[in-house]
Design a protein around this motif. Structure first.
Motif, mmCIF file in Angstrom:
data_model
loop_
_atom_site.group_PDB
_atom_site.id
_atom_site.type_symbol
_atom_site.label_atom_id
_atom_site.label_comp_id
_atom_site.label_asym_id
_atom_site.label_seq_id
_atom_site.Cartn_x
_atom_site.Cartn_y
_atom_site.Cartn_z
ATOM 1 N N ALA A 154 0.829 -1.210 0.000
ATOM 2 C CA ALA A 154 0.000 0.000 0.000
ATOM 3 C C ALA A 154 0.864 1.261 0.000
ATOM 4 C CB ALA A 154 -0.931 -0.005 1.213
ATOM 5 N N VAL A 155 1.945 1.239 0.767
ATOM 6 C CA VAL A 155 2.849 2.394 0.803
ATOM 7 C C VAL A 155 3.484 2.606 -0.565
ATOM 8 C CG1 VAL A 155 5.005 3.272 1.776
ATOM 9 C CG2 VAL A 155 3.279 2.254 3.276
ATOM 10 N N ALA A 156 3.907 1.527 -1.218
ATOM 11 C CA ALA A 156 4.468 1.658 -2.568
ATOM 12 C C ALA A 156 3.449 2.273 -3.518
ATOM 13 C CB ALA A 156 4.927 0.293 -3.085
ATOM 14 N N ASP A 157 2.216 1.809 -3.442
ATOM 15 C CA ASP A 157 1.163 2.373 -4.289
ATOM 16 C C ASP A 157 0.986 3.867 -4.031
ATOM 17 O OD1 ASP A 157 0.395 0.194 -5.844
ATOM 18 O OD2 ASP A 157 -1.052 -0.534 -4.371
ATOM 19 N N GLU A 158 1.014 4.240 -2.760
ATOM 20 C CA GLU A 158 0.852 5.657 -2.424
ATOM 21 C C GLU A 158 1.955 6.506 -3.047
ATOM 22 O OE1 GLU A 158 -1.127 4.458 1.903
ATOM 23 O OE2 GLU A 158 0.772 5.541 1.831
ATOM 24 N N GLU A 159 3.178 6.030 -2.974
ATOM 25 C CA GLU A 159 4.306 6.788 -3.517
ATOM 26 C C GLU A 159 4.277 6.826 -5.051
ATOM 27 O OE1 GLU A 159 6.366 8.597 -1.544
ATOM 28 O OE2 GLU A 159 4.972 7.896 0.003
ATOM 29 N N ILE A 160 3.925 5.711 -5.663
ATOM 30 C CA ILE A 160 3.864 5.663 -7.129
ATOM 31 C C ILE A 160 2.712 6.519 -7.637
ATOM 32 C CG2 ILE A 160 3.461 4.148 -9.111
ATOM 33 C CD1 ILE A 160 4.880 1.921 -7.403
ATOM 34 N N ASP A 161 1.570 6.441 -6.979
ATOM 35 C CA ASP A 161 0.420 7.255 -7.391
ATOM 36 C C ASP A 161 0.722 8.750 -7.257
ATOM 37 O OD1 ASP A 161 -0.987 4.954 -7.937
ATOM 38 O OD2 ASP A 161 -2.164 4.985 -6.084
ATOM 39 N N ALA A 162 1.643 9.089 -6.344
ATOM 40 C CA ALA A 162 2.028 10.492 -6.157
ATOM 41 C C ALA A 162 3.107 10.927 -7.136
ATOM 42 C CB ALA A 162 2.499 10.718 -4.722
ATOM 43 N N GLY A 163 3.585 10.003 -7.987
ATOM 44 C CA GLY A 163 4.515 10.395 -9.039
ATOM 45 C C GLY A 163 5.911 9.830 -8.974
ATOM 46 N N ALA A 164 6.187 8.862 -8.098
ATOM 47 C CA ALA A 164 7.547 8.344 -7.944
ATOM 48 C C ALA A 164 8.084 7.749 -9.244
ATOM 49 C CB ALA A 164 7.597 7.297 -6.844
ATOM 50 N N ASP A 165 9.300 8.153 -9.611
ATOM 51 C CA ASP A 165 10.020 7.558 -10.742
ATOM 52 C C ASP A 165 10.960 6.448 -10.279
ATOM 53 O OD1 ASP A 165 9.076 9.463 -12.722
ATOM 54 O OD2 ASP A 165 10.440 10.915 -11.825
ATOM 55 N N LEU A 166 11.357 6.510 -9.014
ATOM 56 C CA LEU A 166 12.315 5.561 -8.450
ATOM 57 C C LEU A 166 12.016 5.421 -6.964
ATOM 58 C CD1 LEU A 166 15.021 3.922 -8.905
ATOM 59 C CD2 LEU A 166 16.220 5.984 -8.147
ATOM 60 N N LEU A 167 11.958 4.168 -6.490
ATOM 61 C CA LEU A 167 11.683 3.894 -5.078
ATOM 62 C C LEU A 167 12.950 3.395 -4.388
ATOM 63 C CD1 LEU A 167 8.292 1.949 -5.350
ATOM 64 C CD2 LEU A 167 8.603 4.350 -4.713
ATOM 65 N N ILE A 168 13.155 3.843 -3.146
ATOM 66 C CA ILE A 168 14.269 3.376 -2.325
ATOM 67 C C ILE A 168 13.723 2.953 -0.967
ATOM 68 C CG2 ILE A 168 16.408 4.022 -1.149
ATOM 69 C CD1 ILE A 168 16.957 5.998 -3.395
ATOM 70 N N PRO A 169 13.904 1.688 -0.572
ATOM 71 C CA PRO A 169 13.486 1.262 0.766
ATOM 72 C C PRO A 169 14.563 1.589 1.798
ATOM 73 C CG PRO A 169 14.339 -0.607 -0.437
ATOM 74 C CD PRO A 169 14.437 0.581 -1.375
ATOM 75 N N GLY A 170 14.176 2.256 2.873
ATOM 76 C CA GLY A 170 15.076 2.514 3.980
ATOM 77 C C GLY A 170 14.621 1.758 5.212
ATOM 78 N N ASP A 171 15.430 1.725 6.235
ATOM 79 C CA ASP A 171 15.072 0.992 7.446
ATOM 80 C C ASP A 171 15.600 1.713 8.669
ATOM 81 O OD1 ASP A 171 17.824 -0.604 8.358
ATOM 82 O OD2 ASP A 171 17.701 -0.286 6.204
ATOM 83 N N MET A 172 14.859 1.609 9.761
ATOM 84 C CA MET A 172 15.318 2.102 11.060
ATOM 85 C C MET A 172 14.782 1.193 12.138
ATOM 86 S SD MET A 172 17.093 4.210 12.713
ATOM 87 C CE MET A 172 17.404 3.514 14.339
ATOM 88 N N GLY A 173 15.697 0.562 12.856
ATOM 89 C CA GLY A 173 15.287 -0.308 13.954
ATOM 90 C C GLY A 173 16.498 -0.911 14.615
#
Length: 342
Positions: A154-173
């Protein structure tokens, strides 16, 4: 899950154009490979500009931080504190992302804190608070891995629908390198001692403790790790499951994904088992110092773009590879043809 194939005709056309540029054949090395890859991903030559780059940092706590001294150099409370640092724009990935114009979003998937005062959208996809200590119990309850995976999609869809050309997964934990090591070891059938690194900078005694924790976790989980969601439930975390969903959905939507370090590499191994064709849409941004990432990338057939000796996480290594991808795109878009020069 249906994953589209990158455009082979665009890839072939890109290779032809690259060979015709005003330079010796293959003289620009890896830049040529990346330019052809992007052309196939976009289905056109030259590929479109990478104007809208989006980093999503999945944040959550891991129960292994309670497994005695030495598993991490920092207490688990740092995870919640870092969420606020991301929101203030002061983290490493915030600073580095600004250099390439990338946007950074933090998503609380399993932070063991109420995060009072933090915007509701940060917590909109929260699955639970923390995870189980994998050396003595499962990381997740039944069904939580699937829910977290869908949250990542769902988060990927949100970012792509907002116009993302490139996705980068980050992490914090805090404790995430221990989780990554366990996932890689179980996925590839490797002993704990080969995949465990120093993480946040623990000493040799701390690394030995991490090896002990991962060994106990692998023995406890047993054969259940042969199925990806069972693996995430037993040895992963909500963050790992969400990251896997994010990677798969990027591929399903035909948007390139630039993996970061050890945590996204471990999640990518699991994501590949869920959707084998998704790997064709991923690139490795950089080589982490963690040994488990080396094994994961080899298994995925991915060659890191950069090797800067980084171990920060957050997406900080991958954002620095954006400049190289843009350079690759510029080469095929803007260089002249040899035929026009002679």
């Amino acid at each position: 899950m249906a994953i589209p194939a990158p455009d082979e005709s665009a890839f072939t056309a890109a290779r032809g154009r690259l060979d015709a540029l005003v330079k010796p054949l293959g003289a620009l090395g890896r830049l040529e490979d990346l330019a052809a890859w992007l052309s196939a991903a976009h289905g056109e030559v030259p590929p479109r500009p990478l104007d809208d780059v989006r980093v999503v940092v999945f944040a959550g706590d891991h129960g292994v931080t309670g497994a005695g001294p030495g598993v991490s150099a920092y207490p688990r409370e740092v995870t919640a504190a870092m969420v606020r640092v991301f929101l203030a724009g002061k983290s490493g990935v915030n600073v580095l992302a600004r250099q390439v114009g990338a946007r950074v979003r933090v998503v609380d998937i399993a932070v063991d804190d109420d995060l009072d005062g933090v915007p509701e959208q940060v917590r909109a996809h929260k699955i639970r608070r923390g995870s189980g200590a994998i050396d003595v119990t499962d990381a997740l309850e039944p069904g939580e891995a699937e829910r977290a995976f869908e949250a990542g999609r769902a988060v990927a869809d949100e970012e792509i629908d907002a116009g993302a050309d490139l996705l980068i997964p980050g992490d914090m934990g805090i404790g995430n390198t221990t989780i990554a090591a366990a996932l890689v070891a179980a996925s590839l059938g490797l002993p704990a001692g080969e995949v465990v690194g120093t993480g946040t900078g623990v000493d040799e005694a701390g690394r030995a403790r991490k090896v002990s924790v991962v060994s106990a976790a692998l023995a406890r989980a047993g054969s259940r790790t042969s199925q990806p969601f069972a693996l995430l439930t037993a040895l992963g975390s909500a963050c790992a499951a969400a990251t896997a969903g994010f990677l798969v959905q990027g591929a399903a939507r035909g948007v390139p994904v630039l993996l970061d370090g050890v945590f996204s590499g471990a999640a990518a191994l699991v994501a590949r088992d869920i959707a084998p064709d998704a790997v064709r849409w991923w690139l490795a941004g950089h080589r982490s110092t963690e040994p488990s990432q080396h094994f994961a990338l080899k298994a995925l057939g991915l060659d890191p773009i950069l090797d800067l000796g980084l171990r920060l996480g957050e997406g900080s290594g991958a954002v620095q590879a954006v400049t190289t991808l843009r350079a690759a795109r510029a080469v095929i878009a803007d260089m002249g043809l040899l035929a026009d020069a002679v």
